[in-house]
Scaffold this active site. Structure first.
Site, short mmCIF file in Angstrom:
data_model
loop_
_atom_site.label_atom_id
_atom_site.label_comp_id
_atom_site.label_asym_id
_atom_site.label_seq_id
_atom_site.Cartn_x
_atom_site.Cartn_y
_atom_site.Cartn_z
N LYS A 80 15.99 22.00 -9.74
CA LYS A 80 15.33 20.74 -10.12
C LYS A 80 16.21 19.78 -10.89
O LYS A 80 17.06 20.16 -11.66
CB LYS A 80 14.11 21.08 -10.99
CG LYS A 80 13.06 21.89 -10.26
CD LYS A 80 11.98 21.04 -9.70
CE LYS A 80 11.11 20.55 -10.80
NZ LYS A 80 9.84 20.09 -10.32
N SER B 208 15.14 22.18 -14.99
CA SER B 208 13.96 22.97 -15.29
C SER B 208 14.43 24.30 -15.85
O SER B 208 15.46 24.84 -15.44
CB SER B 208 13.16 23.19 -14.00
OG SER B 208 12.40 24.37 -14.10
N GLU C 137 9.72 9.04 -16.44
CA GLU C 137 8.31 9.42 -16.64
C GLU C 137 7.80 8.95 -18.01
O GLU C 137 6.66 8.50 -18.14
CB GLU C 137 8.14 10.93 -16.51
CG GLU C 137 8.36 11.41 -15.08
CD GLU C 137 8.43 12.93 -15.01
OE1 GLU C 137 7.40 13.54 -14.71
OE2 GLU C 137 9.49 13.51 -15.27
N HIS D 68 0.83 -1.22 0.00
CA HIS D 68 0.00 0.00 0.00
C HIS D 68 0.86 1.26 0.00
O HIS D 68 0.41 2.32 0.46
CB HIS D 68 -0.94 0.05 1.22
CG HIS D 68 -1.69 -1.23 1.46
ND1 HIS D 68 -2.94 -1.46 0.94
CD2 HIS D 68 -1.33 -2.36 2.12
CE1 HIS D 68 -3.35 -2.68 1.32
NE2 HIS D 68 -2.37 -3.25 2.01
#
Ligand code: ARG
Length: 460
Positions: free
Chosen positions: A284, A278, A291, A157
């Site tokens: 970043k 970024s 992704e 979970h």
């Protein structure tokens, strides 16, 4: 001028929009090499069976060789008016081989031709994917061997469950990929039958030798039913189904990489090779490659679904609907191959932040099960009761703001007076993972053994 291939029956040109919807040359030119291989096998068989002359066979083969190099040199002009790769090549063959070219299509139809080409293409893709998956398994097994005893939290979970080792986690993916490879190899076995010679749908009156063409193209045997041979696309569906499951596996791992890269987890580092910055936020480091791998099942499962819908309800045998098989197949298999390559690069590149992983593993009462097991083993308590006692101890630790190993013995004894100091030996995460020696368990000794076994199996 009417169509060169069926001008005998047709008096007028197709409308512009007909040509646009009908043509597949924009995408099926990818099958050029397979188409030429199929024609070569077919023409050699026709000559061997005396259906065409040796001299025509020679002319056709020389013409095909010339076309093959024109295509690989980028010198071939594809024409949309000629609809597809089969007719583009056949038309060009007329220019280079003269009248002999007209004999190539004896005892053959584009229906058996196109599906033979696609089987050859998908078979090559399956072989290539298998090699790539082998490479990814080896990369995972190498990392697992390197980090067999690095401790991290295991989750259910997405809540801390029990400590595991990083190597064990990586080897879970090696198992998944082994099943992916086995599914692809199953699909390959069923795919490896040759449709060539089924002709349009009913077979042919010429004395062809289908075993000979099947053998020449590396198939195990000819397809046994001519109707099925031209109508079947199971081999694509099965490959896309296996590809979809594999893409889902990669996507799950990609999601873990994304999570582990967040400052909140901070479990791994990926170098500049597989991350981006970024344009506005200088701090970043974004896991874009992960992704995109996470996203790939969108189009791969989409291709499977699209082709299932195309095939659904199609009556025997060939219908033009089936031309829609190719773009889906190309897109799905290209993207799976790219995803595997990106994943292999990321696995080679990633480094665990072992201190962070260890600290996270120790948080969240991750050794509560070890405590319950101790109560069962040492005090002879039934597991259900031990679970209850442990629950009270966890609640107590939580109230005091400490983890289980920091709970005082007197506090523990206030819940269960028979607990002794020996209990602390099972509360640390190292002891916990070390004790999970059951077959398939996470003990570092198991993990090192498994990683070694895989590396040996994979030959690396
Ligand atoms: N381009 C067609 C396809 O990909 C080739 C087969 C055409 N056959 C036919 N009977 N029109 O399916």
């Amino acid at each position: 001028m009417t169509n060169k291939m069926w001008g005998g029956r047709f008096a007028a040109e197709p409308s512009e929009i007909m040509e646009e919807i009908n043509a597949s040359i924009g995408f099926d030119q990818r099958l050029a090499q397979q188409d030429i291989a199929g024609s070569r096998a077919h023409v050699e068989m026709l000559a061997a069976k005396g259906i065409i002359s040796k001299s025509d066979c020679g002319k056709i083969k020389r013409g095909l060789a010339q076309i093959q190099s024109e295509i690989s040199d980028g010198a071939f002009t594809f024409s949309r008016a000629l609809e597809d790769i089969h007719m583009n090549i056949e038309q060009r063959l007329k220019d280079v081989a003269g009248d002999a070219a007209g004999r190539l299509h004896t005892a053959r139809s584009r229906n058996d031709q196109t599906v033979t080409d696609l089987r050859l293409y998908v078979r090559d893709c399956v072989d290539q994917l298998d090699g790539q998956l082998h490479g990814l398994q080896a990369a995972l097994a190498r990392k697992a061997a390197e980090h067999g005893d690095v401790i991290m939290p295991g989750f259910t979970h997405l809540q801390t469950a029990q400590p595991v080792t990083f190597g064990h986690h990586l080897l879970a993916y090696v198992e998944m990929l082994a099943r992916d490879r086995s599914r692809l190899s199953d699909a390959r076995k069923r795919m490896n039958q040759c449709p060539l010679g089924a002709a349009a749908l009913a077979g042919t009156s010429f004395p062809i030798d289908r075993k000979m063409t099947a053998r020449a193209l590396g198939f195990d045997a000819p397809c046994r039913n001519s109707l099925d041979a031209v109508a079947d696309r199971d081999f694509v569906l099965e490959t896309l189904a296996a590809a979809s499951i594999c893409a889902v596996h990669l996507s799950r791992f990609a999601e873990e990489i994304v999570l582990w890269m967040t400052p909140q987890f901070n479990f791994i580092r990926l170098s500049d090779k597989f991350t981006t910055g970024s344009s506005i936020m200088p701090q970043k480091r974004n896991p874009d490659a992960a992704e995109l791998v996470r996203a790939k099942p969108g189009r791969i499962v989409g291709s499977l679904t699209a082709l299932l819908m195309v095939m659904k309800g199609l009556p025997m045998t060939y219908s033009k609907d089936m031309q829609e098989d190719k773009e889906q197949t190309f897109d799905a298999l290209d993207n799976l191959s790219l995803a595997i390559a990106a994943m292999t690069g990321m696995v080679d590149d990633l480094e665990p932040n072992t201190d962070q992983m260890l600290a996270a593993a120790a948080r969240g009462f991750s050794t509560a099960t070890d405590l319950a097991d101790w109560l069962v083993r040492v005090l002879g308590m039934p597991f259900r009761e031990a679970h209850h006692v442990t629950g009270s101890l966890v609640a107590m630790a939580e109230a005091k703001g400490v983890d289980l190993p920091e709970l005082a013995l007197s506090d523990m004894q206030s819940v269960e007076k028979r607990i002794t100091g020996d209990v602390y030996s099972v509360l640390g995460v190292e002891a916990s993972v070390k004790s999970r020696r059951s077959f398939g368990g996470t003990a570092p000794a198991n993990v090192r053994r498994e990683a070694k076994r895989w590396l040996k199996l994979l030959g690396g």
